[in-house]
Design a protein around this motif. Structure first.
Motif, PDB file in Angstrom:
ATOM      1  N   THR A  26      33.723  53.850  36.046  1.00  0.00           N
ATOM      2  CA  THR A  26      33.894  53.433  37.442  1.00  0.00           C
ATOM      3  C   THR A  26      33.636  54.609  38.377  1.00  0.00           C
ATOM      4  O   THR A  26      33.013  54.448  39.442  1.00  0.00           O
ATOM      5  N   PHE A  27      34.099  55.794  37.981  1.00  0.00           N
ATOM      6  CA  PHE A  27      33.853  56.978  38.805  1.00  0.00           C
ATOM      7  C   PHE A  27      32.350  57.224  38.946  1.00  0.00           C
ATOM      8  O   PHE A  27      31.872  57.602  40.020  1.00  0.00           O
ATOM      9  N   ASP A  28      31.582  57.010  37.878  1.00  0.00           N
ATOM     10  CA  ASP A  28      30.132  57.183  37.955  1.00  0.00           C
ATOM     11  C   ASP A  28      29.495  56.181  38.909  1.00  0.00           C
ATOM     12  O   ASP A  28      28.541  56.509  39.623  1.00  0.00           O
ATOM     13  N   GLY A  37      34.090  50.595  47.448  1.00  0.00           N
ATOM     14  CA  GLY A  37      34.366  49.251  46.975  1.00  0.00           C
ATOM     15  C   GLY A  37      34.353  49.104  45.466  1.00  0.00           C
ATOM     16  O   GLY A  37      34.822  48.084  44.947  1.00  0.00           O
ATOM     17  N   VAL A  38      33.836  50.110  44.749  1.00  0.00           N
ATOM     18  CA  VAL A  38      33.850  50.024  43.286  1.00  0.00           C
ATOM     19  C   VAL A  38      35.261  50.235  42.742  1.00  0.00           C
ATOM     20  O   VAL A  38      35.546  49.890  41.589  1.00  0.00           O
ATOM     21  N   PHE A  53      41.462  53.720  44.646  1.00  0.00           N
ATOM     22  CA  PHE A  53      40.941  54.442  45.806  1.00  0.00           C
ATOM     23  C   PHE A  53      42.022  55.295  46.452  1.00  0.00           C
ATOM     24  O   PHE A  53      41.755  56.422  46.901  1.00  0.00           O
ATOM     25  N   GLU A  54      43.249  54.790  46.483  1.00  0.00           N
ATOM     26  CA  GLU A  54      44.351  55.600  47.003  1.00  0.00           C
ATOM     27  C   GLU A  54      44.553  56.823  46.113  1.00  0.00           C
ATOM     28  O   GLU A  54      44.816  57.928  46.592  1.00  0.00           O
TER      29      GLU A  54
END
Length: 352
Positions: free
Chosen positions: A195-197, A206-207, A213-214
């Motif tokens: 997901t980080f990629d 939005g990924v 995200f927090e």
């Protein structure tokens, strides 16, 4: 006379073609490059000029990596302590060698090691090739000599043929052996699938889920202060730091390597990629969960003379002082480095 000259030229051309074909037949893949695949947002990997990656070299290195032939009693391989299911780390606090000898450190992950220029927790060697020799000779790891290792591999029914395919002749040397394993280890790349990629590729928040995200914002701000050592696409500076594990420095780490007391207590900053697989954590494997790691920075930091300056400030503040909600959000973000496709790559698994 002209016909004689033409005939001679034809013979010479035919011989040249025959010799050229014969040479190619002897080592059909020795010069076939192995192309590393990784996203362009990662730094460029520098491959040693004297050890370019080849198809046969990587294949040989992979087989050697999983073969216990290096150990004195033929029971321990590189893969014994660097398991693919654990992100090429070990899942016990202290790795075990021949005759169940117990080491003093947790085997560190080999993920993305192609970008490193120093190896082991204390950075005591400066090339992957040199790194291969150490566990073979270590009395609490493989406990074998380099001479015996070479002889065992040379006497193996398959390896001379594989060495010939990789290096052009069937002679086994410690230099060729270490080069082959280093070639394979440079292919242990995890990037592009987490997901980080996806965020790195799109810059689209939005990924992430809301909590992820927090957690990202905590990680990359002074609130969590993680990014100074674990920022960037590799999630590590690849350097060495004291992260506040002990008030009294007992393990000199990098300080011993560089013979400088102002580096005592410093150990490699590990990558956080696939951290969910690579427990336990720290050079001495003292933490069993990522929750414990977060709590260490939140409330367990210990001051010492070589503590990272940013962490010294946090010690004065009593730690990060994150709320339970913030700790959970940070944990959610750390899990975005998870690359499940990586641990299922068949080209990295045991070949026999």
């Amino acid at each position: 006379m002209k016909r004689l000259v033409i005939a001679v030229l034809v013979v010479v051309m035919w011989l040249s073609f025959f010799i050229g074909c014969k040479k190619t037949t002897d080592t059909p893949l020795a010069d076939t490059p192995y192309e590393l695949q990784y996203p362009d947002y990662l730094p460029r990997i520098v491959i040693p000029a004297d050890n370019p990656l080849t198809v046969n070299g990587v294949a040989l290195g992979r087989r050697l990596f999983y073969d216990p032939i290096f150990s004195q009693n033929n029971t321990i391989s590189c893969a014994s302590c660097h398991k693919i299911a654990n992100g090429f780390a070990d899942n016990v606090q202290f790795s075990k060698g021949v005759d169940v000898a117990v080491g003093i450190t947790n085997a560190s992950s080999l993920v993305n090691i192609a970008w490193y220029n120093r190896f082991f927790w204390d950075g005591r060697v400066t090339s992957l090739e040199e790194q291969v020799e150490e566990p073979i000779q270590n009395p609490i790891e493989m406990h074998e000599t380099l001479t015996n290792t070479v002889q065992k591999v040379q006497n193996h029914p398959d390896y001379p043929r594989l060495f010939k395919a990789a290096f052009g002749s069937d002679g086994v040397t410690i230099e060729r052996l270490t080069k082959a394993i280093a070639q394979f280890e440079r292919t242990i790349i995890s990037a592009g699938n987490s997901t980080f990629d996806k965020f790195e590729q799109t810059n689209n928040p939005g990924v992430f889920t809301k909590d992820e995200f927090e957690g990202y914002k905590i990680f990359f701000s002074e609130t969590g202060d993680c990014f100074h050592c674990h920022g960037g696409a590799l999630s590590t500076t690849t350097g060495f730091e004291n992260n506040g594990l002990n008030e009294n420095i007992t393990g000199t780490g990098y300080g011993k390597t560089v013979s400088k007391s102002d580096s005592d207590g410093m150990f490699r900053v590990p990558s956080l990629r696939n951290a969910v697989f690579s427990a336990p954590y720290m050079h001495d494997g003292r933490f069993n969960t990522l929750e414990e790691v977060i709590e260490h920075y939140n409330s367990g930091l210990k001051d010492s003379p070589t503590l990272h300056p940013k962490l010294k400030l946090k010690v004065e503040e009593g730690g990060l002082n994150l709320s339970e909600s913030q700790k959970n959000q940070l944990l959610a973000f750390l899990k975005t480095y998870t690359d499940t496709a990586f641990i299922n790559r068949t080209d990295l698994k045991k070949p026999f």
